[in-house]
Motif scaffolding. Structure first.
Motif, PDB file in Angstrom:
ATOM      1  N   ASP A   1       0.814  -1.217   0.000  1.00 41.94           N
ATOM      2  CA  ASP A   1       0.000   0.000   0.000  1.00 41.94           C
ATOM      3  C   ASP A   1       0.844   1.262   0.000  1.00 41.94           C
ATOM      4  O   ASP A   1       0.300   2.372   0.078  1.00 41.94           O
ATOM      5  N   GLY A   2       2.189   1.131  -0.029  1.00 41.07           N
ATOM      6  CA  GLY A   2       3.057   2.301  -0.062  1.00 41.07           C
ATOM      7  C   GLY A   2       3.391   2.865   1.296  1.00 41.07           C
ATOM      8  O   GLY A   2       3.844   4.011   1.402  1.00 41.07           O
ATOM      9  N   GLU A   3       3.197   2.085   2.368  1.00 43.30           N
ATOM     10  CA  GLU A   3       3.538   2.537   3.722  1.00 43.30           C
ATOM     11  C   GLU A   3       4.944   2.051   4.070  1.00 43.30           C
ATOM     12  O   GLU A   3       5.292   0.894   3.825  1.00 43.30           O
ATOM     13  N   TRP A   4       5.748   2.944   4.671  1.00 45.32           N
ATOM     14  CA  TRP A   4       7.148   2.637   4.991  1.00 45.32           C
ATOM     15  C   TRP A   4       7.410   2.885   6.473  1.00 45.32           C
ATOM     16  O   TRP A   4       6.919   3.863   7.041  1.00 45.32           O
ATOM     17  N   THR A   5       8.216   1.982   7.084  1.00 44.29           N
ATOM     18  CA  THR A   5       8.625   2.137   8.490  1.00 44.29           C
ATOM     19  C   THR A   5      10.121   1.855   8.614  1.00 44.29           C
ATOM     20  O   THR A   5      10.696   1.144   7.797  1.00 44.29           O
ATOM     21  N   VAL A   6      10.746   2.427   9.669  1.00 41.19           N
ATOM     22  CA  VAL A   6      12.188   2.264   9.912  1.00 41.19           C
ATOM     23  C   VAL A   6      12.394   1.715  11.319  1.00 41.19           C
ATOM     24  O   VAL A   6      11.756   2.179  12.283  1.00 41.19           O
ATOM     25  N   ASP A   7      13.291   0.713  11.440  1.00 37.26           N
ATOM     26  CA  ASP A   7      13.724   0.171  12.733  1.00 37.26           C
ATOM     27  C   ASP A   7      15.232   0.346  12.838  1.00 37.26           C
ATOM     28  O   ASP A   7      15.962   0.076  11.875  1.00 37.26           O
ATOM     29  N   VAL A   8      15.708   0.770  14.026  1.00 40.09           N
ATOM     30  CA  VAL A   8      17.138   0.972  14.273  1.00 40.09           C
ATOM     31  C   VAL A   8      17.532   0.161  15.499  1.00 40.09           C
ATOM     32  O   VAL A   8      16.920   0.311  16.570  1.00 40.09           O
ATOM     33  N   ILE A   9      18.564  -0.697  15.349  1.00 39.25           N
ATOM     34  CA  ILE A   9      19.096  -1.498  16.453  1.00 39.25           C
ATOM     35  C   ILE A   9      20.537  -1.068  16.687  1.00 39.25           C
ATOM     36  O   ILE A   9      21.385  -1.187  15.806  1.00 39.25           O
ATOM     37  N   ASN A  10      20.809  -0.551  17.885  1.00 38.57           N
ATOM     38  CA  ASN A  10      22.156  -0.102  18.274  1.00 38.57           C
ATOM     39  C   ASN A  10      22.774  -1.151  19.183  1.00 38.57           C
ATOM     40  O   ASN A  10      22.446  -1.239  20.362  1.00 38.57           O
ATOM     41  N   GLY A  11      23.686  -1.976  18.612  1.00 37.58           N
ATOM     42  CA  GLY A  11      24.251  -3.075  19.390  1.00 37.58           C
ATOM     43  C   GLY A  11      23.192  -4.146  19.597  1.00 37.58           C
ATOM     44  O   GLY A  11      22.724  -4.787  18.664  1.00 37.58           O
ATOM     45  N   LYS A  12      22.774  -4.345  20.864  1.00 34.68           N
ATOM     46  CA  LYS A  12      21.720  -5.299  21.187  1.00 34.68           C
ATOM     47  C   LYS A  12      20.440  -4.591  21.629  1.00 34.68           C
ATOM     48  O   LYS A  12      19.497  -5.246  22.072  1.00 34.68           O
ATOM     49  N   LYS A  13      20.412  -3.264  21.507  1.00 37.55           N
ATOM     50  CA  LYS A  13      19.259  -2.486  21.960  1.00 37.55           C
ATOM     51  C   LYS A  13      18.536  -1.894  20.755  1.00 37.55           C
ATOM     52  O   LYS A  13      19.143  -1.305  19.873  1.00 37.55           O
TER      53      LYS A  13
ATOM     54  N   VAL B   1       7.725   6.669   7.836  1.00 40.82           N
ATOM     55  CA  VAL B   1       8.400   7.646   6.988  1.00 40.82           C
ATOM     56  C   VAL B   1       7.633   7.738   5.672  1.00 40.82           C
ATOM     57  O   VAL B   1       6.949   6.798   5.255  1.00 40.82           O
ATOM     58  N   SER B   2       7.748   8.878   5.015  1.00 38.75           N
ATOM     59  CA  SER B   2       7.012   9.096   3.770  1.00 38.75           C
ATOM     60  C   SER B   2       7.710   8.406   2.598  1.00 38.75           C
ATOM     61  O   SER B   2       8.917   8.136   2.631  1.00 38.75           O
ATOM     62  N   SER B   3       6.915   8.147   1.533  1.00 40.13           N
ATOM     63  CA  SER B   3       7.478   7.515   0.345  1.00 40.13           C
ATOM     64  C   SER B   3       8.487   8.426  -0.330  1.00 40.13           C
ATOM     65  O   SER B   3       9.489   7.960  -0.899  1.00 40.13           O
ATOM     66  N   ALA B   4       8.248   9.738  -0.263  1.00 42.79           N
ATOM     67  CA  ALA B   4       9.184  10.683  -0.875  1.00 42.79           C
ATOM     68  C   ALA B   4      10.540  10.640  -0.172  1.00 42.79           C
ATOM     69  O   ALA B   4      11.592  10.680  -0.815  1.00 42.79           O
ATOM     70  N   ALA B   5      10.531  10.536   1.168  1.00 38.40           N
ATOM     71  CA  ALA B   5      11.787  10.465   1.907  1.00 38.40           C
ATOM     72  C   ALA B   5      12.526   9.170   1.593  1.00 38.40           C
ATOM     73  O   ALA B   5      13.755   9.150   1.470  1.00 38.40           O
ATOM     74  N   VAL B   6      11.777   8.074   1.443  1.00 34.58           N
ATOM     75  CA  VAL B   6      12.402   6.789   1.104  1.00 34.58           C
ATOM     76  C   VAL B   6      13.038   6.862  -0.277  1.00 34.58           C
ATOM     77  O   VAL B   6      14.165   6.403  -0.506  1.00 34.58           O
ATOM     78  N   ALA B   7      12.324   7.449  -1.251  1.00 37.75           N
ATOM     79  CA  ALA B   7      12.865   7.554  -2.599  1.00 37.75           C
ATOM     80  C   ALA B   7      14.123   8.417  -2.620  1.00 37.75           C
ATOM     81  O   ALA B   7      15.109   8.095  -3.304  1.00 37.75           O
ATOM     82  N   GLN B   8      14.133   9.505  -1.858  1.00 38.25           N
ATOM     83  CA  GLN B   8      15.301  10.378  -1.822  1.00 38.25           C
ATOM     84  C   GLN B   8      16.501   9.683  -1.169  1.00 38.25           C
ATOM     85  O   GLN B   8      17.634   9.786  -1.656  1.00 38.25           O
ATOM     86  N   ALA B   9      16.256   8.947  -0.074  1.00 41.00           N
ATOM     87  CA  ALA B   9      17.348   8.227   0.601  1.00 41.00           C
ATOM     88  C   ALA B   9      17.913   7.136  -0.293  1.00 41.00           C
ATOM     89  O   ALA B   9      19.131   6.924  -0.349  1.00 41.00           O
ATOM     90  N   ALA B  10      17.044   6.415  -1.005  1.00 39.46           N
ATOM     91  CA  ALA B  10      17.520   5.353  -1.901  1.00 39.46           C
ATOM     92  C   ALA B  10      18.362   5.917  -3.031  1.00 39.46           C
ATOM     93  O   ALA B  10      19.349   5.310  -3.458  1.00 39.46           O
ATOM     94  N   LYS B  11      17.998   7.089  -3.518  1.00 43.40           N
ATOM     95  CA  LYS B  11      18.760   7.715  -4.597  1.00 43.40           C
ATOM     96  C   LYS B  11      20.151   8.103  -4.133  1.00 43.40           C
ATOM     97  O   LYS B  11      21.125   8.030  -4.894  1.00 43.40           O
ATOM     98  N   ILE B  12      20.294   8.491  -2.862  1.00 47.75           N
ATOM     99  CA  ILE B  12      21.595   8.886  -2.326  1.00 47.75           C
ATOM    100  C   ILE B  12      22.469   7.666  -2.039  1.00 47.75           C
ATOM    101  O   ILE B  12      23.687   7.694  -2.244  1.00 47.75           O
ATOM    102  N   LEU B  13      21.854   6.552  -1.591  1.00 42.18           N
ATOM    103  CA  LEU B  13      22.635   5.394  -1.151  1.00 42.18           C
ATOM    104  C   LEU B  13      23.371   4.722  -2.315  1.00 42.18           C
ATOM    105  O   LEU B  13      24.597   4.670  -2.339  1.00 42.18           O
TER     106      LEU B  13
END
Length: 250
Positions: free
Chosen positions: A176-188, A196-208
């Motif tokens: 459906d075009g919904e995006w989420t981010v998970d961050v794990i620092n070490g074991k936490k 996050v928005s689809s536009a932000a995901v598209a922009q980040a993917a273009k940079i990576l």
């Protein structure tokens, strides 16, 4: 020359290794949230022998240095092997030189002799008009003093690298075009399910990376098509509802 007592005092016995029962005890206390206290042995590198610390985690024993210990008074967590720490508190009064090696007592120099130099004066028995000067014998030299033993230089502490926790960032997208981010620092897990928005995901993917951009673009295109189909369906349902309403109105 060193005495036998000095030689025996300088000998160091091999440090004990933590047994399976002691390791199981440490693991049990960690599971209860109680970091156990340990003391560093002579085999510990970079930490003084007899200093205390707390075990905060146990890694895979195949890694060798699998005990994660935070020394008392330090914020760093260092890795140690089972021979570098002990659960037995050392006796008081133990003197430790820098680098964790025991400081041996320097050999004492022999006490100087109290014997005075003997100077013998023997008058001449030959008759002469003038009294000759007395003849002195060379003084008897004392026994030579043994040279003091050269002290061993202190072992320089090895520089131990501090482990840096790994950071894992997971990006999850739905049809459906919904995006989420998970961050794990070490074991936490620091961030969980952050939208996050689809536009932000598209922009980040273009940079990576171009490959990442290609994959994300395909997912966004599929989501866009699904949303367009959904809009078309809703418009058709809305048109049907309007016609029905007009018929009911007549």
């Amino acid at each position: 020359m060193s005495s036998p007592s000095t030689k025996s005092a300088s000998r160091r016995s091999a440090p004990p290794v933590l047994s399976d029962a002691e390791l199981a005890r440490i693991a049990g206390e960690l599971a209860e949230g109680k970091p156990p206290m340990v003391w560093f042995t002579a085999a510990a590198v970079g930490v003084a022998e007899g200093k205390s610390g707390k075990v905060v985690a146990l890694d895979d024993p195949s890694a060798g240095d699998f005990l994660q210990v935070r020394p008392t008074g330090s914020k760093d967590v260092l890795s140690f092997g089972p021979s570098e720490v002990t659960l037995t508190k050392p006796a008081r009064g133990t003197t430790v030189a820098p680098g964790g090696s025991a400081r041996t007592r320097p050999e004492s120099a022999p006490a100087p002799s109290n014997r005075k130099d003997n100077t013998v004066t023997q008058p001449s028995t030959l008759p002469s008009a003038a009294t000759p000067a007395p003849r002195s014998l060379a003084p008897v030299a004392d026994d030579p003093k043994p040279a003091p033993a050269t002290p061993r230089p202190a072992k320089a502490p090895a520089v131990r690298k501090t482990k840096v926790a790994e950071v894992t960032v997971t990006l999850t997208g739905t049809a459906d075009g919904e995006w989420t981010v998970d961050v794990i620092n070490g074991k936490k897990r620091s961030v969980k399910g952050l939208a996050v928005s689809s536009a932000a995901v598209a922009q980040a993917a273009k940079i990576l990376h171009p490959e990442v951009e290609e994959v994300v673009a395909g997912i966004l295109e599929a989501a866009r098509g699904a949303q367009q189909a959904k809009v078309a369906q809703l418009q058709a349902e809305l048109e049907a509802a309007r016609k029905l309403l007009e018929e009911l109105g007549d």
